[in-house]
Design a protein around this motif. Structure first.
Motif, PDB file in Angstrom:
ATOM      1  N   CYS A 111       0.788  -0.990   0.312  1.00  0.00           N
ATOM      2  CA  CYS A 111      -0.420   0.035  -0.388  1.00  0.00           C
ATOM      3  C   CYS A 111       1.174   1.306   0.133  1.00  0.00           C
ATOM      4  O   CYS A 111       2.498   1.376   0.303  1.00  0.00           O
ATOM      5  CB  CYS A 111      -1.088   0.343   1.395  1.00  0.00           C
ATOM      6  SG  CYS A 111      -1.485  -1.834   1.886  1.00  0.00           S
ATOM      7  N   ASP A 112      -0.168   2.370  -0.385  1.00  0.00           N
ATOM      8  CA  ASP A 112       0.826   3.617  -0.525  1.00  0.00           C
ATOM      9  C   ASP A 112       1.692   4.059   0.953  1.00  0.00           C
ATOM     10  O   ASP A 112       2.342   4.264   0.405  1.00  0.00           O
ATOM     11  CB  ASP A 112       0.654   4.544  -1.446  1.00  0.00           C
ATOM     12  CG  ASP A 112      -0.357   4.283  -2.604  1.00  0.00           C
ATOM     13  OD1 ASP A 112       0.174   3.590  -2.807  1.00  0.00           O
ATOM     14  OD2 ASP A 112      -1.225   5.033  -2.749  1.00  0.00           O
ATOM     15  N   HIS A 137       4.329   8.893  -0.567  1.00  0.00           N
ATOM     16  CA  HIS A 137       2.214   9.019   0.412  1.00  0.00           C
ATOM     17  C   HIS A 137       2.616  10.352   0.523  1.00  0.00           C
ATOM     18  O   HIS A 137       1.436  10.879   0.632  1.00  0.00           O
ATOM     19  CB  HIS A 137       2.444   8.250   1.756  1.00  0.00           C
ATOM     20  CG  HIS A 137       0.596   8.507   2.714  1.00  0.00           C
ATOM     21  ND1 HIS A 137       0.550   9.257   3.011  1.00  0.00           N
ATOM     22  CD2 HIS A 137      -0.504   8.126   1.387  1.00  0.00           C
ATOM     23  CE1 HIS A 137      -0.537   8.591   3.503  1.00  0.00           C
ATOM     24  NE2 HIS A 137      -1.447   8.512   2.565  1.00  0.00           N
ATOM     25  N   HIS A 233      -6.379   2.031  -1.150  1.00  0.00           N
ATOM     26  CA  HIS A 233      -7.075   3.016  -1.564  1.00  0.00           C
ATOM     27  C   HIS A 233      -7.316   4.355  -1.891  1.00  0.00           C
ATOM     28  O   HIS A 233      -6.817   5.652  -2.017  1.00  0.00           O
ATOM     29  CB  HIS A 233      -6.628   3.045  -3.528  1.00  0.00           C
ATOM     30  CG  HIS A 233      -5.900   2.677  -4.088  1.00  0.00           C
ATOM     31  ND1 HIS A 233      -6.146   0.302  -4.180  1.00  0.00           N
ATOM     32  CD2 HIS A 233      -4.848   2.455  -4.505  1.00  0.00           C
ATOM     33  CE1 HIS A 233      -4.722   0.450  -4.918  1.00  0.00           C
ATOM     34  NE2 HIS A 233      -4.602   1.524  -5.428  1.00  0.00           N
ATOM     35  N   GLY A 239      -3.948   5.291   1.142  1.00  0.00           N
ATOM     36  CA  GLY A 239      -3.841   5.347  -0.236  1.00  0.00           C
ATOM     37  C   GLY A 239      -3.358   6.994  -0.717  1.00  0.00           C
ATOM     38  O   GLY A 239      -3.622   8.018   0.333  1.00  0.00           O
ATOM     39  N   ASN A 245      -3.257   7.008  -7.573  1.00  0.00           N
ATOM     40  CA  ASN A 245      -3.601   5.496  -8.060  1.00  0.00           C
ATOM     41  C   ASN A 245      -3.626   5.095  -9.936  1.00  0.00           C
ATOM     42  O   ASN A 245      -2.204   5.424 -10.065  1.00  0.00           O
ATOM     43  CB  ASN A 245      -4.501   4.850  -7.448  1.00  0.00           C
ATOM     44  CG  ASN A 245      -4.708   3.784  -8.014  1.00  0.00           C
ATOM     45  OD1 ASN A 245      -3.718   2.853  -7.890  1.00  0.00           O
ATOM     46  ND2 ASN A 245      -5.897   2.447  -8.215  1.00  0.00           N
TER      47      ASN A 245
END
Ligand SMILES: NC(=O)c1ccc[n+]([C@@H]2O[C@H](COP(=O)([O-])OP(=O)(O)OC[C@H]3O[C@@H](n4cnc5c(N)ncnc54)[C@H](O)[C@@H]3O)[C@@H](O)[C@H]2O)c1
Length: 431
Positions: A111-112, A137, A233, A239, A245
């Motif tokens: 995940c980011d 992020h 996200h 996210g 994305n």
């Protein structure tokens, strides 16, 4: 790749990420030949990471030697899918993986909110890094990532793989050569249907998963199925919405085609016109990035199926002599006299390009270098930031790394350029 020189690493033992700062930095790789076998590891083996496993395993003289995921079922499935399944090392803690001296390169497809923390730790461990988009992020993380990659001479490739696409490379070249005259505007279009996610109640995290570690630097929050695989996200703690994305691919190509980096101002608007569910991030956004000589316009509508308006995810460049469109059907120029021309060029593979740069020990050979990718990520962060603050026109100074104007909300804007890192999950490198 035994003859690539490295210093020995010190063992890490602490629980926190900061313990990785005690690692010695590997010497730069000595110039290697393309026949040297690279031992690659994939961190985060979900939708995209399992694709990384398949793709890296197919590359010549590369093996996926290790996989890491906090979800053991995903990790084991990814390992089992590899041709060398019985030899693949399996980790649930990336810090242990980074201690493995036999690993040369890592890709990060978590995940980011974990991208930069893991990438910085990997750089400090002397591993070359392929980091999925968005590399960061927030803007602060982008700056640290570029600084660390430069300081330790590590190849860091960004997962904006359109930089290796044949038609995008040929189209950008054609724009530079003036195919549509003076280019005054470029659109980054992200039109697609992303269905609502409903409302998920608090529940138990899946068996065998260290959910607290998954949260990592993010604020503590009870588990819900929507904050978990893929749908994370749509929550700001993990996210970057669909601008960070899918939108980042189009923003990156627009920026590349226009030949611009940071804008003088960012005009933001957007919100939720479609969702009425757990989503925190917008379904509709229009961001104008103002430059001295052109505008970059990002348009996002997540309630419209692909190609409804003849464009889906793609780019349009507008010049004084015509327009150039890049979409999933290729790159096409339409001149003002009506003439239409398709633009094509030889494609590269973003992962193969990464390994070639690693073997040559030359970050400048990367198609999606982190200093380029991080600017595109920052454009997304700035667009989101202004949208979150109610739709602002903001000015950001890339030298000081500060928002200098934001409709009187500068302090809030500057606070959103970084985030609070939970104790034990501070960044391993802080400049
Ligand atoms: N370049 C592209 O075209 C492209 C396409 C799809 C996704 N992506 C990017 O790939 C990333 C992953 O997306 P996804 O759709 O696969 O998400 P996903 O939720 O399916 O997978 C993420 C995986 O990372 C694991 N994970 C999270 N934190 C971890 C940690 N600290 N250590 C180890 N594992 C951890 C999760 O358990 C999960 O399996 C995202 O950043 C996304 O933007 C890029």
């Amino acid at each position: 790749m035994n003859h690539w020189t490295r210093r020995d690493f010190l063992k890490t033992s602490g629980a926190g990420l900061a313990s990785l700062t005690s690692l010695n930095i590997a010497d730069s790789f000595a110039q290697g030949s393309s026949s040297e076998r690279i031992r690659h590891a994939v961190i985060g083996t979900g939708g995209q990471g399992s694709g990384h496993c398949r793709s890296f395993a197919k590359l010549k003289n590369c093996e996926v030697a290790a996989v890491c995921d906090l979800d053991p079922s995903r990790r084991d499935k990814a390992a089992a899918s590899l041709p060398n399944a019985s030899q693949v090392k399996k980790y649930d803690d990336f810090r242990r993986l980074l201690e493995d001296k036999s690993i040369d390169t890592v890709s990060i497809a978590t995940c980011d909110h974990w991208h930069t923390p893991i990438a910085l730790a990997a750089i400090l461990a002397g591993k070359h890094v392929y980091v999925e988009k968005p590399c960061s992020h927030n803007v602060h993380e982008s700056r640290l990532l570029v600084k660390a990659a430069r300081r330790y001479k590590i190849c860091v490739q960004h997962g904006t793989q359109r930089r290796s696409s044949g038609e995008a490379m040929a189209a950008v070249q054609a724009l530079r050569e003036g195919i549509i005259g003076k280019v005054l505007a470029g659109k980054a279009i992200n039109h697609q249907l992303r269905k609502p996610i409903g409302r998920a109640p608090v529940s138990h995290s899946p068996e065998g998963v260290n959910y607290d570690f998954w949260l990592g630097p993010a604020p503590a929050h009870a588990f819900t199925n929507n904050r978990w695989h893929y749908n994370w996200h749509w929550f700001w703690d993990y996210g970057c919405g669909d601008l960070g994305n899918d939108g980042i691919h189009q923003v990156d190509v627009a920026r590349w085609g226009l030949g611009v980096d940071y804008p003088k101002a960012v005009v933001c608007s957007g919100g939720q016109l479609f969702y009425d569910d757990d989503h925190e991030t917008p379904d509709t956004q229009t961001i104008i990035y103002e430059y001295e000589k052109c505008h970059l316009i990002y348009e996002m509508r997540l309630f419209t199926p692909y190609a409804l308006e003849s464009h889906d995810n793609g780019n349009v460049f507008y010049g004084t002599e015509g327009k150039l469109e890049i979409g999933r059907k290729g790159a096409v120029v339409t001149l003002k006299d009506g003439a239409v021309k398709k633009i094509e060029g030889p494609a590269e593979n973003n992962m193969e390009n990464f390994l070639a740069a690693v073997r040559a020990n030359d970050p400048s050979r990367l198609n999606a270098r982190i200093d380029l990718g991080s600017i595109s990520a920052d454009l997304c962060h700035l667009g989101n930031l202004g949208t979150r603050l109610g739709g602002q026109r903001l000015e950001y100074d890339p030298v000081s790394g500060k928002v200098t104007r934001c409709g009187g909300r500068e302090a809030e804007a500057n606070a959103l350029l970084t985030r609070h890192y939970r104790a034990g999950y501070e960044l391993a490198y802080r400049g």
